[in-house]
Write an enzyme that holds these catalytic residues in place. Structure first.
Site, PDB file in Angstrom:
ATOM      1  N   PRO A 181      39.186  36.246  43.503  1.00  0.00           N
ATOM      2  CA  PRO A 181      38.559  35.389  42.495  1.00  0.00           C
ATOM      3  C   PRO A 181      37.906  36.236  41.405  1.00  0.00           C
ATOM      4  O   PRO A 181      37.191  37.194  41.704  1.00  0.00           O
ATOM      5  CB  PRO A 181      37.505  34.620  43.303  1.00  0.00           C
ATOM      6  CG  PRO A 181      37.991  34.656  44.709  1.00  0.00           C
ATOM      7  CD  PRO A 181      38.680  35.983  44.854  1.00  0.00           C
ATOM      8  N   GLU A 182      38.183  35.910  40.150  1.00  0.00           N
ATOM      9  CA  GLU A 182      37.587  36.620  39.035  1.00  0.00           C
ATOM     10  C   GLU A 182      36.419  35.797  38.509  1.00  0.00           C
ATOM     11  O   GLU A 182      36.043  34.792  39.115  1.00  0.00           O
ATOM     12  CB  GLU A 182      38.663  36.901  37.984  1.00  0.00           C
ATOM     13  CG  GLU A 182      39.834  37.694  38.573  1.00  0.00           C
ATOM     14  CD  GLU A 182      40.988  37.949  37.619  1.00  0.00           C
ATOM     15  OE1 GLU A 182      40.761  38.035  36.398  1.00  0.00           O
ATOM     16  OE2 GLU A 182      42.134  38.069  38.101  1.00  0.00           O
ATOM     17  N   LYS A 206      31.293  38.960  39.702  1.00  0.00           N
ATOM     18  CA  LYS A 206      32.023  38.241  40.738  1.00  0.00           C
ATOM     19  C   LYS A 206      31.154  37.958  41.972  1.00  0.00           C
ATOM     20  O   LYS A 206      31.668  37.584  43.028  1.00  0.00           O
ATOM     21  CB  LYS A 206      33.260  39.044  41.157  1.00  0.00           C
ATOM     22  CG  LYS A 206      34.220  39.357  40.005  1.00  0.00           C
ATOM     23  CD  LYS A 206      35.379  40.215  40.485  1.00  0.00           C
ATOM     24  CE  LYS A 206      36.277  40.652  39.329  1.00  0.00           C
ATOM     25  NZ  LYS A 206      37.408  41.493  39.781  1.00  0.00           N
ATOM     26  N   ARG A 237      48.702  48.061  40.835  1.00  0.00           N
ATOM     27  CA  ARG A 237      48.528  46.644  40.511  1.00  0.00           C
ATOM     28  C   ARG A 237      49.729  46.136  39.726  1.00  0.00           C
ATOM     29  O   ARG A 237      50.134  46.731  38.723  1.00  0.00           O
ATOM     30  CB  ARG A 237      47.263  46.426  39.661  1.00  0.00           C
ATOM     31  CG  ARG A 237      45.999  47.005  40.252  1.00  0.00           C
ATOM     32  CD  ARG A 237      45.601  46.328  41.539  1.00  0.00           C
ATOM     33  NE  ARG A 237      45.199  44.950  41.334  1.00  0.00           N
ATOM     34  CZ  ARG A 237      43.958  44.577  41.030  1.00  0.00           C
ATOM     35  NH1 ARG A 237      43.000  45.478  40.874  1.00  0.00           N
ATOM     36  NH2 ARG A 237      43.664  43.294  40.872  1.00  0.00           N
TER      37      ARG A 237
END
Length: 276
Positions: free
Chosen positions: A2-3, A58, A263
């Protein structure tokens, strides 16, 4: 993971469910979630009231009575949801906060990476995770002057630079891919080589994208749900993330996907300029 828009949405949806409730007891099924000594964690929070929930980057900050704050990092898969205490325990539920009103807040985490750290209110920014965080988008601290100066000192590529939470906090893989495409900057561009006018574009795109994504209640591309169990809406607005092999909406070139520091990174090889 989650950002910032997702964590903010969790905060907004969780607050009305638990604000004002008092903890009667805490059950910890997986002690490694708790940074403190688990027994002390339970002892200190029992009979404490949740006053509000704040957020930094976050991290969720549960504010309790008696000047206690629980710093909660959801990491990859963490989720909170309200149940009744007699509700069958789920396989991936690891902590339960039972309230005096007969409801309970459970924390579920498939990967068990999330952490809860109880500290004195006012000292949370001294904790390991928050201590070195940079400014958030859409704040006074995150000025265009700050951003230009920060990037001018970075030798690494812009993708890694934006993922560096000490530069700007709250951005993750999804939104970094999106803002770089919006700004027409190749993800492998040297951060310090990007022209000032392009950095200004990037700055405004970061602020705007975080604002819109938060308004849309975040992005669900894997397992993200808010505290009500609802998905986000920004996934319907993504232009590059998750669209490798499709045509760029700007120019029609096929979007490519590469690995940047491990990534997955999607970009347009035509629109996005590589600054060396």
């Amino acid at each position: 993971m989650p950002e910032m828009p997702e964590v903010e949405t969790v905060r907004r949806t969780l607050t009305p469910l638990v604000k004002g409730k008092t903890i009667a007891k805490i059950i910890i099924w997986y002690p490694k979630i708790i940074v403190n000594n688990p027994d002390e964690f339970v002892e200190k929070l029992t009979n404490k009231k949740i006053l509000k929930i704040d957020r930094y980057g976050k991290y969720l900050l549960f504010r309790f009575s008696d000047d206690l704050t629980m710093v909660s990092h959801l990491r990859m898969e963490g989720k909170y949801h309200l149940v009744t205490p007699d509700h069958p325990k789920g396989k991936h539920e690891h902590v339960e906060f039972v309230f005096t009103d007969g409801t309970a807040l459970r924390y579920a985490d498939v990967r068990k990476f999330g952490r809860m750290h109880l500290v004195e209110t006012g000292t949370e920014k001294q904790t390991t995770g928050i201590r070195h965080l940079g400014p958030e988008p859409n704040t006074e601290e995150f000025s265009v002057e700050y951003f230009i100066n920060a990037l001018s000192r970075k030798k690494k590529n812009i993708k890694n630079t934006l993922l560096d939470q000490t530069v700007v906090c709250g951005l993750g893989n999804i939104y970094v891919d999106e803002v770089l495409w919006q700004s027409k900057i190749h993800p492998l561009s040297s951060a310090k080589s990007i022209p000032a006018d392009k950095i200004v574009d990037l700055y405004h795109n970061i602020n705007h994208t975080i604002t819109v994504a938060t308004k849309e209640r975040g992005t669900t591309v894997h397992t993200y749900l808010d505290a009500n169990g609802d998905i986000g809406g920004y996934q319907n607005m993504l232009q590059v993330y998750g669209h490798a092999g499709e045509e760029c909406n700007n120019c029609g070139t096929i979007l490519e996907k590469i690995k940047v520091n491990g990534r997955g990174t999607t970009f347009c090889p035509h629109c996005q300029v590589l600054y060396k």
